[in-house]
Design a protein around this motif. Structure first.
Motif, short mmCIF file in Angstrom:
data_model
loop_
_atom_site.label_atom_id
_atom_site.label_comp_id
_atom_site.label_asym_id
_atom_site.label_seq_id
_atom_site.Cartn_x
_atom_site.Cartn_y
_atom_site.Cartn_z
N MET A 1 0.86 -1.18 0.00
CA MET A 1 0.00 0.00 0.00
C MET A 1 0.90 1.23 0.00
O MET A 1 1.79 1.35 0.83
N ILE A 2 0.63 2.13 -0.92
CA ILE A 2 1.39 3.37 -1.03
C ILE A 2 0.58 4.49 -0.38
O ILE A 2 -0.61 4.65 -0.67
N MET A 3 1.22 5.25 0.49
CA MET A 3 0.62 6.45 1.08
C MET A 3 1.27 7.63 0.37
O MET A 3 2.50 7.70 0.29
N ARG A 4 0.45 8.55 -0.11
CA ARG A 4 0.99 9.70 -0.83
C ARG A 4 0.06 10.89 -0.72
O ARG A 4 -1.11 10.75 -0.32
N ALA A 5 0.58 12.04 -1.08
CA ALA A 5 -0.24 13.25 -1.14
C ALA A 5 -1.22 13.11 -2.30
O ALA A 5 -0.88 12.60 -3.36
N ALA A 6 -2.44 13.56 -2.08
CA ALA A 6 -3.45 13.55 -3.14
C ALA A 6 -3.21 14.71 -4.08
O ALA A 6 -2.70 15.76 -3.68
N ARG A 98 -3.12 4.19 10.07
CA ARG A 98 -1.90 4.58 9.34
C ARG A 98 -2.10 5.91 8.63
O ARG A 98 -1.22 6.78 8.66
N LEU A 99 -3.24 6.07 7.97
CA LEU A 99 -3.52 7.33 7.28
C LEU A 99 -3.58 8.49 8.27
O LEU A 99 -3.03 9.57 8.02
N LEU A 100 -4.26 8.27 9.38
CA LEU A 100 -4.38 9.31 10.40
C LEU A 100 -3.00 9.69 10.94
O LEU A 100 -2.68 10.88 11.06
N ALA A 101 -2.18 8.69 11.24
CA ALA A 101 -0.84 8.97 11.77
C ALA A 101 -0.01 9.77 10.77
O ALA A 101 0.66 10.74 11.14
N GLU A 102 -0.04 9.39 9.50
CA GLU A 102 0.74 10.10 8.49
C GLU A 102 0.29 11.55 8.34
O GLU A 102 1.10 12.46 8.29
N VAL A 164 -0.35 10.94 17.23
CA VAL A 164 0.48 10.28 16.21
C VAL A 164 1.07 8.98 16.77
O VAL A 164 1.03 7.94 16.12
N LEU A 165 1.59 9.05 18.00
CA LEU A 165 2.15 7.84 18.62
C LEU A 165 1.09 6.77 18.84
O LEU A 165 1.33 5.59 18.60
N ALA A 166 -0.09 7.16 19.28
CA ALA A 166 -1.17 6.20 19.53
C ALA A 166 -1.63 5.55 18.23
O ALA A 166 -1.98 4.37 18.21
N ALA A 167 -1.63 6.32 17.14
CA ALA A 167 -2.12 5.80 15.86
C ALA A 167 -1.10 4.89 15.18
O ALA A 167 -1.46 4.08 14.34
N ARG A 168 0.15 5.03 15.53
CA ARG A 168 1.19 4.19 14.90
C ARG A 168 1.18 2.87 15.55
O ARG A 168 1.32 1.94 15.76
#
Length: 168
Positions: A1-6, A98-102, A164-168
């Protein structure tokens, strides 16, 4: 899965993802007529947002298919989470976290220290998701979705780094 800017080319895929997510998550909370045709109503909005983003918009993509998205707007030290959606078939696998953390990590890097969002009252799955990550639920408030009155709950995160830490 790739996470990137829209980017602007993602508008149609984002509108389709959001429409599917809304039909699934809000079927018991919003009238069917409001959920029908949602993609076509969302498309111009997302075309405009992606042409000049007012914040951070991240997508999760695999083999050219969008599986999730997060959008947050920055206001000084405050980040407002406008949207966090995962395709109904992909929920429960950690993609939303993952999305939320990023997205929130980018907000921290941009100077944000706190975050908030609004959830339709009765969307218990979303409320559980955010409270498990440290969200504090505020008092209900009146709101509307496409002219339909709803009760909204505002959730607050006083420490964005902790989120961020909780979401990772």
């Amino acid at each position: 899965m790739i996470m990137r800017a829209a980017g602007p080319a993602d508008a149609a895929a984002i509108a389709g993802l959001l429409a599917a997510s809304w039909r699934d998550a809000y079927a018991a909370l919003l009238p069917p007529a409001l959920l029908a045709g949602k993609r076509d109503r969302l498309l111009p909005e997302w075309q405009a947002l992606l042409a000049a983003p007012p914040g951070i918009i991240r997508v999760a993509e695999e083999a050219g298919v969008l599986h999730g998205m997060a959008a947050l707007w920055l206001r000084g030290e405050d980040a407002y989470l406008d949207s966090l959606h995962v395709a109904p078939s992909g929920r429960g696998g950690g993609l939303g976290r993952r999305l939320l953390a990023e997205a929130m990590w980018e907000a921290v890097a941009a100077g944000a220290r706190r975050a908030s969002l609004r959830v339709i009252e009765g969307n218990d799955g979303a409320i559980r998701f955010y409270t498990r990550l440290g969200g504090r639920v505020g008092a209900p408030e009146a709101g509307e979705v496409a002219g339909h009155p709803v009760r909204l709950l505002r959730l607050h995160f006083d420490d964005l780094s902790a989120l961020v830490l909780a979401a990772r």
